[in-house]
Each structure stands twice: as structure tokens, then as C-alpha cells.
Motif scaffolding. Structure first.
Motif, mmCIF file in Angstrom:
data_model
loop_
_atom_site.group_PDB
_atom_site.id
_atom_site.type_symbol
_atom_site.label_atom_id
_atom_site.label_comp_id
_atom_site.label_asym_id
_atom_site.label_seq_id
_atom_site.Cartn_x
_atom_site.Cartn_y
_atom_site.Cartn_z
ATOM 1 N N LEU A 95 0.882 -0.996 0.109
ATOM 2 C CA LEU A 95 0.078 0.062 0.032
ATOM 3 C C LEU A 95 0.887 1.161 0.139
ATOM 4 O O LEU A 95 0.317 2.362 -0.363
ATOM 5 N N ALA A 96 1.981 1.263 0.454
ATOM 6 C CA ALA A 96 2.857 2.470 0.554
ATOM 7 C C ALA A 96 3.348 2.937 -0.911
ATOM 8 O O ALA A 96 3.841 3.998 -0.939
ATOM 9 N N GLY A 101 -5.341 1.133 -7.381
ATOM 10 C CA GLY A 101 -5.777 -0.230 -7.935
ATOM 11 C C GLY A 101 -5.268 -1.449 -6.807
ATOM 12 O O GLY A 101 -4.679 -2.453 -7.477
ATOM 13 N N VAL A 102 -5.401 -1.096 -5.683
ATOM 14 C CA VAL A 102 -4.819 -2.246 -4.702
ATOM 15 C C VAL A 102 -6.097 -2.394 -3.667
ATOM 16 O O VAL A 102 -6.761 -1.502 -3.315
ATOM 17 N N GLY A 103 -6.436 -3.825 -3.210
ATOM 18 C CA GLY A 103 -7.380 -4.489 -2.406
ATOM 19 C C GLY A 103 -6.890 -5.293 -1.763
ATOM 20 O O GLY A 103 -5.703 -6.062 -1.873
ATOM 21 N N THR A 128 -9.670 1.529 -4.484
ATOM 22 C CA THR A 128 -9.322 0.532 -3.364
ATOM 23 C C THR A 128 -10.336 -0.236 -2.752
ATOM 24 O O THR A 128 -11.657 0.204 -2.992
ATOM 25 N N ALA A 129 -10.224 -1.124 -2.079
ATOM 26 C CA ALA A 129 -11.086 -2.227 -1.479
ATOM 27 C C ALA A 129 -10.369 -2.829 -0.152
ATOM 28 O O ALA A 129 -9.359 -3.832 -0.611
ATOM 29 N N LEU A 130 -10.357 -2.066 1.044
ATOM 30 C CA LEU A 130 -9.836 -2.800 2.052
ATOM 31 C C LEU A 130 -10.646 -2.986 3.059
ATOM 32 O O LEU A 130 -11.353 -2.384 3.712
ATOM 33 N N ASP A 131 -10.186 -4.158 3.633
ATOM 34 C CA ASP A 131 -11.244 -4.601 4.847
ATOM 35 C C ASP A 131 -10.954 -3.797 6.020
ATOM 36 O O ASP A 131 -9.767 -3.578 6.136
ATOM 37 N N LEU A 206 -6.345 7.105 -0.631
ATOM 38 C CA LEU A 206 -4.887 6.310 -1.063
ATOM 39 C C LEU A 206 -3.779 7.312 -0.252
ATOM 40 O O LEU A 206 -2.777 6.511 0.355
ATOM 41 N N ALA A 207 -3.993 8.515 -0.266
ATOM 42 C CA ALA A 207 -3.106 9.272 0.833
ATOM 43 C C ALA A 207 -3.059 8.983 2.199
ATOM 44 O O ALA A 207 -1.914 8.468 2.964
ATOM 45 N N VAL A 208 -4.268 8.621 2.815
ATOM 46 C CA VAL A 208 -4.305 8.274 4.160
ATOM 47 C C VAL A 208 -3.873 6.802 4.183
ATOM 48 O O VAL A 208 -3.102 6.424 5.342
ATOM 49 N N ILE A 209 -4.119 5.925 3.445
ATOM 50 C CA ILE A 209 -3.819 4.532 3.801
ATOM 51 C C ILE A 209 -2.158 4.473 3.427
ATOM 52 O O ILE A 209 -1.591 3.646 4.286
ATOM 53 N N LYS A 210 -1.595 5.252 2.447
ATOM 54 C CA LYS A 210 -0.101 5.218 2.366
ATOM 55 C C LYS A 210 0.453 5.622 3.467
ATOM 56 O O LYS A 210 1.309 5.106 3.968
#
Length: 215
Positions: A95-96, A101-103, A128-131, A206-210
Motif C-alpha cells: 500500500l505504501a 488499484g490495490v485491495g 481501493t477495497a480494504l477490509d 490512498l493518501a491516508v492509507i499510504k
């Protein structure tokens, strides 16, 4: 969608393939080990790859390592990690980078097939698709705990829903609050995490997850 599936269980692999075919998607290739994933994607150039984590030979983290390598070689191909396990170290690395396009979904927490297909489509289209459990564990292993501790319980709820790809309106509906309240929470989250706000929904998620995914 054109899809490559990497799953060591033949039953799960064939079942998943049939479900996707029944919904009009093309299965370009199915492989049973992580080593075969790269060549399959090189050959077929799918829209998205579904990848399990624990595959031969050691059944530890081969799939996730292969997913990271795949993203480096083919950043245009979406990757949906679909597993029973959460592996925070390599999930953070996945994720970094360019996380578009990442789940990462957990098999036992996907409620129905439509939910899975919707997530897969979102990833194939650059979303994105993250549990939420994956997000929570990434947050727990982050060095930025001091910043995360600034978030209120409600802001953490909003952050988890943002990570799943929900819009402000969808978050408001899920939490039974107004859109204006959600906008305020989102602004607070960005301020407390030192992240610049953005009108682009996917880019802000994506910025937050990164940021949270760095270990």
C-alpha cells in the motif's frame, strides 16, 4: 474484466473462477503457486489479479511478496489480495507505493458474491477495497501512533470507511449522520495526520492509507 487468479486450493480457485465467469468476466489464467503469477500476468495482461497470501512452497507470505513484485512490474494491473490472513509487514509495503488499484479482503468477512465482485471491479478500475480489520491492524503497527491517537473514535470510524472506498454520502448513511458532519470529520482527519485535503475521493483515501501503511 480480464482476471488472473492465484490460489493454491483447487476447489476455491475453480469455484471463484466459475462465479466470475457466470457474471460475464474472463478468466485469463489460474495458477496454484506464487511463482507462476508473474509469468501469467506477463502473458495475459489482465485488468486485475486475485492473489492468496499463503501458497507453496512454504505457505507463509509468498502470495503477498508476489503481489508486490507484480505491482512493481505491472503497475497498471489491479491486485486484490484475498486471504484468511493479515500480513501487516508486506501489506504495508504493497500500500505504501502507488496504491491505486490495490485491495485486501479477508475471505471469511466477505458477506456475498456481489460484494466481492464490486470490490474487484473497483480495484480493476484503479480504486481501493480494504477490509476494516486490515486497516485497523495497519494502524496498530504504524510508527505514526502518536498522530493516530489524536483521532476521536468517530474519526477512526470515518477513516476506516474512507479506506473501504466509501464516498462522504455513503459514510454519512452508514453512520446515520449528515454529509456536513462527515465533511468536518474528514477535514479533521487530514489536519491531524498532516495530510493535505483533496477533492478527489480516491486520492484522499490512498493518501491516508499510504501514510498509515508505513512501518
Amino acid at each position: 474484466m480480464k482476471i488472473v487468479i492465484a490460489e493454491d486450493s483447487a476447489i476455491l480457485r475453480d469455484g471463484l473462477a466459475q462465479l466470475l465467469i457466470d457474471r460475464g468476466h474472463e478468466i485469463a489464467a489460474m495458477v496454484g503457486d506464487a511463482e507462476s503469477l508473474g509469468p501469467a500476468v506477463d502473458e495475459h495482461r489482465p485488468d486485475v489479479a486475485v492473489v492468496d497470501i499463503r501458497m507453496p512452497p512454504s505457505f507463509t507470505d509468498e502470495g503477498l511478496v508476489a503481489a508486490i513484485a507484480l505491482r512493481r512490474r505491472h503497475p497498471e494491473v489491479g491486485v486484490l489480495v484475498f486471504s484468511q490472513w493479515i500480513e501487516t509487514r508486506y501489506a504495508a509495503e504493497l500500500l505504501a507505493g502507488n496504491a491505486a488499484g490495490v485491495g485486501y479482503l479477508l475471505k471469511d468477512r466477505v458477506a456475498d458474491v456481489s460484494e466481492f465482485v464490486d470490490a474487484l471491479t473497483r480495484v480493476a478500475n484503479g480504486g481501493t477495497a480494504l477490509d476494516p480489520e486490515v486497516v485497523s491492524q495497519l494502524m496498530g503497527t504504524s510508527r505514526r501512533r502518536d498522530e493516530l491517537e489524536r483521532l476521536t473514535p468517530r474519526e477512526r470510524e470515518v477513516l476506516n470507511l474512507m479506506a473501504q472506498g466509501l464516498s462522504n454520502s455513503a459514510i454519512a448513511a452508514a453512520l446515520v449522520v449528515t454529509d456536513r458532519a462527515v465533511e468536518k470529520h474528514v477535514g479533521n482527519i487530514f489536519a491531524k495526520l498532516d495530510l493535505p485535503p483533496s477533492d478527489d475521493h480516491h486520492r484522499r483515501v490512498l493518501a491516508v492509507i499510504k501514510q498509515l501503511g508505513r512501518t
